[in-house]
Design a protein around this motif. Structure first.
Motif, PDB file in Angstrom:
ATOM      1  N   UNK A 291       0.836  -1.200   0.000  1.00 48.67           N
ATOM      2  CA  UNK A 291       0.000   0.000   0.000  1.00 48.67           C
ATOM      3  C   UNK A 291       0.872   1.251   0.000  1.00 48.67           C
ATOM      4  N   UNK A 292       2.000   1.180   0.704  1.00 50.57           N
ATOM      5  CA  UNK A 292       2.891   2.347   0.783  1.00 50.57           C
ATOM      6  C   UNK A 292       3.412   2.738  -0.597  1.00 50.57           C
ATOM      7  N   UNK A 293       3.797   1.756  -1.413  1.00 47.86           N
ATOM      8  CA  UNK A 293       4.310   2.055  -2.756  1.00 47.86           C
ATOM      9  C   UNK A 293       3.213   2.660  -3.630  1.00 47.86           C
ATOM     10  N   UNK A 294       2.006   2.105  -3.537  1.00 48.18           N
ATOM     11  CA  UNK A 294       0.890   2.622  -4.342  1.00 48.18           C
ATOM     12  C   UNK A 294       0.566   4.055  -3.939  1.00 48.18           C
ATOM     13  N   UNK A 295       0.440   4.301  -2.636  1.00 48.18           N
ATOM     14  CA  UNK A 295       0.063   5.644  -2.185  1.00 48.18           C
ATOM     15  C   UNK A 295       1.189   6.647  -2.401  1.00 48.18           C
ATOM     16  N   UNK A 296       2.435   6.196  -2.352  1.00 51.75           N
ATOM     17  CA  UNK A 296       3.546   7.097  -2.661  1.00 51.75           C
ATOM     18  C   UNK A 296       3.465   7.563  -4.109  1.00 51.75           C
ATOM     19  N   UNK A 297       3.164   6.632  -5.017  1.00 50.38           N
ATOM     20  CA  UNK A 297       3.003   6.983  -6.433  1.00 50.38           C
ATOM     21  C   UNK A 297       1.819   7.923  -6.627  1.00 50.38           C
ATOM     22  N   UNK A 298       0.704   7.620  -5.975  1.00 54.66           N
ATOM     23  CA  UNK A 298      -0.458   8.511  -6.044  1.00 54.66           C
ATOM     24  C   UNK A 298      -0.120   9.914  -5.531  1.00 54.66           C
ATOM     25  N   UNK A 299       0.669   9.970  -4.461  1.00 56.48           N
ATOM     26  CA  UNK A 299       1.039  11.260  -3.884  1.00 56.48           C
ATOM     27  C   UNK A 299       1.879  12.097  -4.829  1.00 56.48           C
ATOM     28  N   UNK A 300       2.789  11.455  -5.550  1.00 65.93           N
ATOM     29  CA  UNK A 300       3.615  12.179  -6.522  1.00 65.93           C
ATOM     30  C   UNK A 300       2.739  12.742  -7.639  1.00 65.93           C
TER      31      UNK A 300
END
Length: 417
Positions: free
Chosen positions: A183-192
């Motif tokens: 989830x952290x990788x997905x949300x990090x990408x969404x945040x960028x």
């Protein structure tokens, strides 16, 4: 492998991704470009003149280094494999566009070699279309979770929309069925993507010619029914993603059983009505001011499959009704079953000139069967019907004959319908 066979394999493999959203962006054609994008949605949508528009929806490749158990393209699957070159995708898009088969491209991919390598390949397709061929049509790119900020910046420069799929609603679900993803990788990408999009919009307000970044925003997809996670958790995750990353849409996709599936996966697909109810609940959160926690309960953490979420909420909250059509505010009116945004706006506009009477509702094409038990207006008061939640549910859900009896009861109680 010849292109036709590749297209057959990779178009079929792409059908499981439901997040191929409509455009929502604008790229005008100054006479030097091929095609254009307007604000009318173009994925499985219809324009005001009735024209159906569509996308070329394909994977760059269905090879993948991940072993997500719910995915037919996982590394341990024996599905036939294929891979397009960058030039093949570009040629297919341009040729299909010139033949008026499509009005845009939705490009996703299995992860090959690495996340950044895969993202670089998809960005190269979009760059070639935009820069070398002056393509002005719609492009939707799948953002690979964990891709570098630099590659995501390039993707947003050329694509109208980006989507990074959350896949499953909880971290525990991902750990169980797709341990390579987090989830952290997905949300990090969404945040960028979110930060770049907001920065581009701010810059656009200062300088008209400032470059856009994914002007149609970003979306995501969740698979429903691959785990026992209830709808309450699914809606909670969706609500959090909307709030944190300003997503345009969360798409829900009912799990589809795949050959040689892991024993942890269900043998049957969930009922499609469950997917539909989640879309209805999602709509209520986005446009009707409902909170995710209101749409389910501790006793019933899954949405009712027999009735829509708005009606289910209204039957649980009888203390909230009836709502006075002549006095209540917009937010309260939006919670009445059978009243949509358009009719609420009409009611507010009409009552500036005269009181809402029962006779006005059929003229607005209001669904009387759903609305009458929950509202007060001139000529109608549901208190005279003396119906409890169970009785109401039966009368509203029953077919037309029951509706006729309900109309007769309302007529007798109020003197007229």
């Amino acid at each position: 492998m010849e292109t036709r066979l590749k297209l057959s394999i990779l178009a079929d493999a792409a059908k499981y991704d439901a997040s191929c959203a409509s455009s929502g962006s604008r790229r005008t054609n100054d006479g030097t470009r091929l095609g254009n994008t307007n604000r009318i949605g173009i994925c499985h949508s219809y324009t005001p003149d009735g024209r159906c528009v569509s996308l070329l929806k394909i994977l760059l490749t269905n090879h993948c280094i991940y072993d997500c158990q719910y995915c037919v393209n996982r590394v341990t699957s024996d599905t036939p494999r294929a891979r397009f070159s960058i030039d093949e995708v570009v040629t297919l898009t341009l040729e299909f566009y010139r033949r008026n088969y499509i009005e845009g491209l939705f490009l996703s991919s299995g992860i090959i070699q690495s996340t950044d390598y895969t993202m670089e390949q998809m960005v190269a397709v979009a760059r070639t279309l935009r820069v070398d061929h002056h393509y002005g049509g719609y492009i939707h790119l799948k953002a690979a979770p964990g891709a570098s900020a630099e590659l995501l910046a390039q993707a947003g420069q050329f694509a109208d929309r980006l989507s990074c799929n959350i896949e499953l609603p909880t971290a525990a679900d991902l750990q169980r069925l797709a341990p390579e993803k987090t989830v952290e990788a997905v949300e990090s990408t969404m945040g960028i993507i979110r930060d770049r999009h907001l920065a581009a919009r701010t810059e656009k307000q200062k300088h008209v010619n400032a470059p856009a970044f994914a002007p149609a925003g970003q979306s995501t997809q969740m698979i429903v029914g691959a785990t026992a996670t209830p709808d309450a958790a699914i809606l909670s995750t969706s609500s959090a993603l909307y709030r944190r990353h300003r997503l345009r849409r969360v798409y829900y996709s009912a799990y589809s059983p795949i050959p040689h599936a892991d024993s942890r996966l269900p043998s049957k697909a969930p009922p499609l009505i469950r997917e539909h109810r989640l879309y209805q609940a999602d709509w209520l959160m986005r446009f009707y001011h409902f909170d995710a926690s209101e749409l389910t309960s501790d006793i019933q953490p899954n949405l009712d499959l027999d009735i829509d979420p708005k009606l289910a909420w209204a039957l649980r909250r009888r203390d909230w009704f009836p709502v006075d059509l002549n006095r209540s505010g917009r937010t309260r009116l939006l919670r009445v079953p059978g009243l949509g945004v358009r009719n609420v706006n009409r009611i507010i506009a009409i009552r500036r000139h005269h009181k809402i009477h029962l006779d006005d509702l059929p003229r607005m094409r209001v669904n009387l069967r759903r609305v009458l038990p929950f509202v007060i207006c001139d000529g109608h008061n549901p208190a005279t019907l003396r119906l409890d939640s169970s009785d109401l549910r039966q009368r509203i859900v029953k077919p037309a004959r029951q509706f006729e009896l309900f109309e007769a009861a309302a007529t007798a109680a109020n003197g007229e319908l």
